[in-house]
Design an enzyme around this catalytic site. Structure first.
Site, PDB file in Angstrom:
ATOM      1  N   ARG A   1      23.335  -0.931   3.651  1.00 15.24           N
ATOM      2  CA  ARG A   1      23.239  -2.422   3.923  1.00 15.24           C
ATOM      3  C   ARG A   1      24.716  -3.226   4.028  1.00 15.24           C
ATOM      4  O   ARG A   1      24.704  -4.069   4.781  1.00 15.24           O
ATOM      5  CB  ARG A   1      22.323  -3.171   2.882  1.00 15.24           C
ATOM      6  CG  ARG A   1      21.761  -4.474   3.268  1.00 15.24           C
ATOM      7  CD  ARG A   1      20.750  -4.274   4.679  1.00 15.24           C
ATOM      8  NE  ARG A   1      20.254  -5.353   5.181  1.00 15.24           N
ATOM      9  CZ  ARG A   1      21.118  -6.193   6.216  1.00 15.24           C
ATOM     10  NH1 ARG A   1      22.100  -5.548   6.778  1.00 15.24           N
ATOM     11  NH2 ARG A   1      20.540  -7.402   6.605  1.00 15.24           N
TER      12      ARG A   1
ATOM     13  N   CYS B   1      25.431 -16.840   4.426  1.00 17.22           N
ATOM     14  CA  CYS B   1      24.172 -16.597   4.937  1.00 17.22           C
ATOM     15  C   CYS B   1      22.918 -16.663   3.513  1.00 17.22           C
ATOM     16  O   CYS B   1      21.915 -17.307   3.665  1.00 17.22           O
ATOM     17  CB  CYS B   1      24.024 -15.297   5.432  1.00 17.22           C
ATOM     18  SG  CYS B   1      24.604 -15.104   7.153  1.00 17.22           S
ATOM     19  N   HIS B   2      23.238 -15.666   2.525  1.00 18.58           N
ATOM     20  CA  HIS B   2      22.387 -15.789   1.586  1.00 18.58           C
ATOM     21  C   HIS B   2      22.323 -16.820   0.278  1.00 18.58           C
ATOM     22  O   HIS B   2      21.429 -16.791  -0.440  1.00 18.58           O
ATOM     23  CB  HIS B   2      22.450 -14.359   0.764  1.00 18.58           C
ATOM     24  CG  HIS B   2      22.528 -13.178   2.031  1.00 18.58           C
ATOM     25  ND1 HIS B   2      21.296 -13.094   2.556  1.00 18.58           N
ATOM     26  CD2 HIS B   2      23.368 -12.403   2.292  1.00 18.58           C
ATOM     27  CE1 HIS B   2      21.505 -11.857   3.170  1.00 18.58           C
ATOM     28  NE2 HIS B   2      22.631 -11.563   3.057  1.00 18.58           N
TER      29      HIS B   2
ATOM     30  N   CYS C   1      15.494  20.131 -17.409  1.00 20.62           N
ATOM     31  CA  CYS C   1      16.112  19.423 -18.370  1.00 20.62           C
ATOM     32  C   CYS C   1      15.393  17.913 -18.794  1.00 20.62           C
ATOM     33  O   CYS C   1      15.269  17.459 -19.964  1.00 20.62           O
ATOM     34  CB  CYS C   1      17.601  18.788 -17.834  1.00 20.62           C
ATOM     35  SG  CYS C   1      18.979  20.042 -17.992  1.00 20.62           S
ATOM     36  N   HIS C   2      14.948  17.106 -17.766  1.00 23.35           N
ATOM     37  CA  HIS C   2      14.312  15.971 -17.952  1.00 23.35           C
ATOM     38  C   HIS C   2      13.043  15.994 -18.086  1.00 23.35           C
ATOM     39  O   HIS C   2      12.320  14.863 -18.689  1.00 23.35           O
ATOM     40  CB  HIS C   2      14.672  14.948 -16.874  1.00 23.35           C
ATOM     41  CG  HIS C   2      16.251  14.637 -16.769  1.00 23.35           C
ATOM     42  ND1 HIS C   2      16.844  13.900 -17.350  1.00 23.35           N
ATOM     43  CD2 HIS C   2      17.143  15.402 -15.639  1.00 23.35           C
ATOM     44  CE1 HIS C   2      18.250  13.860 -17.005  1.00 23.35           C
ATOM     45  NE2 HIS C   2      18.275  14.622 -15.996  1.00 23.35           N
TER      46      HIS C   2
ATOM     47  N   CYS D   1      29.581 -13.350   2.089  1.00 27.11           N
ATOM     48  CA  CYS D   1      28.119 -13.288   2.055  1.00 27.11           C
ATOM     49  C   CYS D   1      27.526 -14.472   1.552  1.00 27.11           C
ATOM     50  O   CYS D   1      26.248 -14.592   2.048  1.00 27.11           O
ATOM     51  CB  CYS D   1      27.787 -12.294   0.588  1.00 27.11           C
ATOM     52  SG  CYS D   1      28.895 -10.814   0.676  1.00 27.11           S
TER      53      CYS D   1
ATOM     54  N   ASP E   1       0.842  -1.075   0.060  1.00 23.20           N
ATOM     55  CA  ASP E   1       0.022  -0.049   0.070  1.00 23.20           C
ATOM     56  C   ASP E   1       0.738   1.129   0.085  1.00 23.20           C
ATOM     57  O   ASP E   1       1.434   1.589   0.885  1.00 23.20           O
ATOM     58  CB  ASP E   1      -0.960  -0.017   1.339  1.00 23.20           C
ATOM     59  CG  ASP E   1      -1.916   1.125   1.301  1.00 23.20           C
ATOM     60  OD1 ASP E   1      -1.821   1.981   0.374  1.00 23.20           O
ATOM     61  OD2 ASP E   1      -2.724   1.102   2.132  1.00 23.20           O
TER      62      ASP E   1
ATOM     63  N   CYS F   1      26.280  -5.342   7.106  1.00 22.46           N
ATOM     64  CA  CYS F   1      26.729  -6.538   7.090  1.00 22.46           C
ATOM     65  C   CYS F   1      28.118  -6.864   7.398  1.00 22.46           C
ATOM     66  O   CYS F   1      28.490  -7.875   8.050  1.00 22.46           O
ATOM     67  CB  CYS F   1      26.321  -7.227   5.653  1.00 22.46           C
ATOM     68  SG  CYS F   1      24.840  -7.560   5.229  1.00 22.46           S
TER      69      CYS F   1
ATOM     70  N   CYS G   1      15.999  19.712 -11.908  1.00 18.22           N
ATOM     71  CA  CYS G   1      15.995  18.513 -12.663  1.00 18.22           C
ATOM     72  C   CYS G   1      14.924  18.417 -13.867  1.00 18.22           C
ATOM     73  O   CYS G   1      15.149  18.069 -14.962  1.00 18.22           O
ATOM     74  CB  CYS G   1      15.798  17.284 -11.762  1.00 18.22           C
ATOM     75  SG  CYS G   1      16.929  17.043 -10.348  1.00 18.22           S
TER      76      CYS G   1
END
Length: 283
Positions: A240, A202-203, A102-103, A199, A71, A244, A99
């Protein structure tokens, strides 16, 4: 050694092992539908992938957390998106241009987030979205660059990322990007820190397991910048990564460093086909 015994050995002495479940659940079967659009949260892994099927981290979250991302009115990250819209239309720097000057409308950047990090020929390396934003700010607006984790940068990356929501991750893997992805892969599998962990442990080896209250996902990056309850706000992908590394008592690389950009490139390729969810909500 079974995956669970491996995980117990890995986390022994860290304070995490006490909450490690004996048999963690895998991803749920829920579908992510936002504003009537069904996003891809499960897809067959790309060729030569270490996993057979890849899943968005959304599939590993509680029903309550999932509901917040479903939501837009309830998604706490949308406050930052609104700020990003204000920044988009605000003139800045010596050029006194915004911004939008230009865009045009921000939806003109639809698809950009899905291709990140993207090769920059002039720099001779790939750039994350934050690099591209700061280049535009300094080059075209004549303004001071934003800090990586500033409210302005997080708001703009969330706004631009939202334009690609529902699009599949399609980072370039050929040409000069191939070397950077290979470098990121090496980092992904390299043990570092006092806990001597990588890494993948764990993953890849233990995804689906429970460590304390955390349901380990496959570490896909399709939702960044992400609102995390742990942070009480938005945070970048490189934040992140840094977190870790701190968890395993390693010295983190700097946000925007070549190491983190390479790791980002590898993980983008690793999650190819999953829908962009920016801004996602996680625990």
């Amino acid at each position: 050694m079974t995956p669970i015994k491996t995980a117990i050995a890995l986390f022994a002495g860290t304070g995490l092992v006490a909450g490690l479940a004996v048999a963690g659940p895998g991803p749920d079967e829920d579908q992510l539908v936002i504003e009537g659009e069904t996003l891809i949260t499960e897809v067959a892994a790309p060729e030569d992938h270490p996993l057979d099927t890849i899943y968005s981290g959304w599939r590993f979250r509680s029903d309550e957390t999932q509901a917040l991302e479903i939501d837009d009115f309830e998604n706490p990250a949308m406050v930052a998106v609104e700020y990003g819209l204000d920044l988009w239309d605000t003139a800045a720097g010596s050029s006194e241009k915004s911004c939008a000057d230009c865009h045009g409308d921000v939806d003109s950047l639809a698809g950009l987030r899905a291709n990140m990090p993207k090769w920059n020929e002039a720099a001779g390396q790939p750039w994350s979205l934050e690099h591209w934003i700061n280049w535009s700010i300094t080059e075209h607006q004549g303004a001071e660059p934003w800090k990586w984790e500033s409210e302005e940068m997080l708001a703009m990356t969330a706004l631009i990322g939202l334009q690609s929501r529902g699009m599949p991750m399609t980072v370039e893997t050929e040409g000069p990007m191939a070397d950077w992805i290979a470098r990121g892969k090496e980092l992904y599998y390299t043990r570092v820190g006092q806990l001597d962990m990588a890494c993948n442990q764990c993953h890849e080896d233990n995804w689906g397991q429970m460590i304390r209250a955390d349901h380990l996902s496959q570490g896909m990056i399709n939702g960044f910048p992400t609102y995390r309850f742990k942070w009480s706000g938005l945070g970048s992908l490189h934040r992140r990564f840094s977190g870790c590394m701190k968890n395993i008592r390693a010295k983190p690389y700097k946000r925007g460093s070549d190491e983190f950009v390479a790791l980002e490139a590898y993980l983008a390729a690793r999650g190819a086909g999953l829908s962009i969810e920016t801004p996602a909500v996680r625990n």
